[in-house]
Scaffold this active site. Structure first.
Site, mmCIF file in Angstrom:
data_model
loop_
_atom_site.group_PDB
_atom_site.id
_atom_site.type_symbol
_atom_site.label_atom_id
_atom_site.label_comp_id
_atom_site.label_asym_id
_atom_site.label_seq_id
_atom_site.Cartn_x
_atom_site.Cartn_y
_atom_site.Cartn_z
ATOM 1 C CE LYS A 125 -67.457 -22.226 38.683
ATOM 2 N NZ LYS A 125 -68.642 -21.968 39.516
ATOM 3 C CG ASP A 165 -68.301 -25.344 40.916
ATOM 4 O OD1 ASP A 165 -69.137 -24.440 41.001
ATOM 5 O OD2 ASP A 165 -68.462 -26.327 40.148
HETATM 6 N N1 GLU Z 1 -69.062 -22.356 42.881
HETATM 7 C C1 GLU Z 1 -70.107 -21.549 43.449
HETATM 8 C C2 GLU Z 1 -70.957 -20.979 42.345
HETATM 9 O O1 GLU Z 1 -71.143 -21.622 41.326
HETATM 10 C C3 GLU Z 1 -69.598 -20.536 44.452
HETATM 11 C C4 GLU Z 1 -68.545 -19.591 43.965
HETATM 12 C C5 GLU Z 1 -67.925 -18.728 45.058
HETATM 13 O O2 GLU Z 1 -68.259 -18.876 46.215
HETATM 14 O O3 GLU Z 1 -67.082 -17.892 44.689
HETATM 15 O O4 GLU Z 1 -71.520 -19.920 42.435
#
Ligand code: GLU
Length: 450
Positions: A125, A165
């Protein structure tokens, strides 16, 4: 002291200020307890000690020039948490609240979430404390370019694949990708959530919201019920909330709320989706505008919320979809939802319910879909985008949607069967955490001490 208690104590001593990370860890370790007591292999291999520390954690300066010519500085982060199952995968969040604690909690959740999708993705992340709100188009572009000037050296289609996100949508992914390409001279699948004209996947934009509704549908069907005719409360008005509302209508439910950082709307006739999309996706304005155009809607500004409560959850509903942000549904909110007869909560945001709220949902034995299971549709569709990029094919909307629905159903079945092994069929928190953990832990054991 049990293995999980010892690890929680050690991490709490080491990082007492990382309250979000500790909250996520507490929930997970508590549910892993029966599995770790039964099976000593994890402790023998020090799996938890390894799992709680990111494989790599990067933080960096992001300087950029605003429209008045002044230099602004933000902090950027990328936490590469675990690569046992595949390249680090997870979104970037641009929001003023972002700090190492927030990115760590999100990254940690992402490891198990990605494991549950069954696709080959590790957990990571990133993000920044930059606030894209009220910035000009050029400022957003310059910020994204500066962010990528550092990030590009850490990512790659086979090593770390960021996505969106909160605060990072198609626009930001576009600017990030453009700068990555400029710096590396590579056009590849290094980011997901790309534009449909240049490598993006159909349904990616809709996926988290659709997935959360598919998950609710699977939970309700497990009890011989359905979404047909149900009144739904949805929080948020970003990508996740908008496509939750869209799919709720498609499956016969009636969503009546939406919210943003300044307030909420309650529309007893059902949210007018076209208007919501126009205001939030095109004009990017406050929800107060919605109420001006819909006589059936009431706008409640945040200053008028009952103290300590999120007013969205006081509207009587059958099903609830927290789709805004972490800790937006607390113990008091959960109590009111249950008193009003809510029978299903499916989390679209990451960790939207506090530990007190979760406890109440589990005690009441309602259908409760914890985020790492119910909101996995977004990252799962990112995984499908990676497959399409790698094979240079693109699938139709219906093909991707069908795969997404299958993945969400699979996650529900895996979590409920795992919970059943421990004689707790309705406890999907336990089921999702154990099912996600087993796969990561076994992969770590098989790959040796690295
Ligand atoms: N931000 C999204 C999550 O919390 C998607 C992450 C992604 O697609 O890599 O899972």
């Amino acid at each position: 002291m049990s293995y999980t208690q010892r690890i929680l104590a050690e991490v709490s001593n080491k990082y007492p200020h990382q309250v979000f990370f500790l909250q996520a860890l507490k929930e997970i370790l508590h549910s892993l307890e029966p599995e770790l007591t039964k099976n000593k292999i994890y402790e023998e291999h020090s799996i938890l000690e390894r799992l709680v520390i990111p494989e790599r954690s990067i933080s960096f300066r992001v300087p950029w020039v605003d429209d008045s010519g002044k230099v602004q500085v933000n902090t950027g982060y990328r936490i590469e948490f675990n690569s046992a199952l595949g390249p680090y995968k997870g979104g970037l969040r641009f929001h003023p609240s972002v700090n190492e604690d927030i990115i760590k909690f999100l990254g940690f959740e992402q490891i198990l979430k990605n494991s549950l999708t069954t696709l080959a993705m590790g957990g990571g992340k990133g993000g920044s404390d930059f606030d894209p709100k009220e910035k000009s188009e050029n400022e957003v572009m310059r910020f994204c370019q500066s962010f990528m000037n550092e990030l590009y050296r850490h990512i790659g289609e086979r090593s770390d694949v960021p996505a969106g996100d909160i605060g990072v949508g198609a626009r930001e992914i576009g600017y990030l990708f453009g700068q990555y390409k400029k710096l590396t001279n590579r056009f590849d699948g290094v980011l997901t959530g790309k534009g449909l004209r240049w490598g993006g996947s159909l349904v990616r934009k809709e996926a988290t919201g659709y997935g959360s509704v598919y998950f609710a549908q699977a939970m309700l069907e497990g009890k011989g019920d359905s979404l047909e005719g149900k009144i739904a409360c949805v929080s948020g008005s970003g990508n996740v909330a908008i496509y939750t509302i869209e799919k709720l209508y498609a499956l016969g439910a009636k969503p009546v709320t939406a919210s943003d950082s300044k307030g909420m709307i309650y529309d007893c006739e059902g949210i007018e989706l076209g208007l919501l999309k126009e205001l939030k996706e095109v004009q990017r304005v406050s929800l107060s505008e919605y109420a001006k155009m819909r006589p059936s809607a009431k706008y409640i500004p945040i200053e008028e919320y009952t103290k300590g409560r999120n007013e969205v959850w006081s509207i009587p509903c059958d099903v609830a979809f927290p789709s805004a942000t972490q800790n937006e549904l607390n113990g008091a909110d959960a109590k009111v939802l249950l008193e009003n007869g809510c029978i299903c909560v499916s989390e679209g945001a990451n960790m939207p319910s506090t530990l007190e709220a979760i406890d109440q949902f589990i005690q009441a034995r309602i259908c409760y879909g914890p985020a790492k299971a119910s909101n996995a549709g977004g990252v799962a569709t990112s995984g499908l985008e990676m497959s399409q990029n790698a094979s240079m094919h693109s699938w139709s909307f219906d093909e991707v949607d069908e795969k997404l629905r299958g993945i969400m159903r699979g996650i529900y079945e895996n979590a409920s069967q795992t919970a059943e092994e421990f004689a707790e069929r309705d406890n999907l928190v336990l089921g999702a955490n154990i099912a996600g953990f087993r796969k990561v832990a076994m992969a770590m054991i098989e790959q040796g001490v690295v």
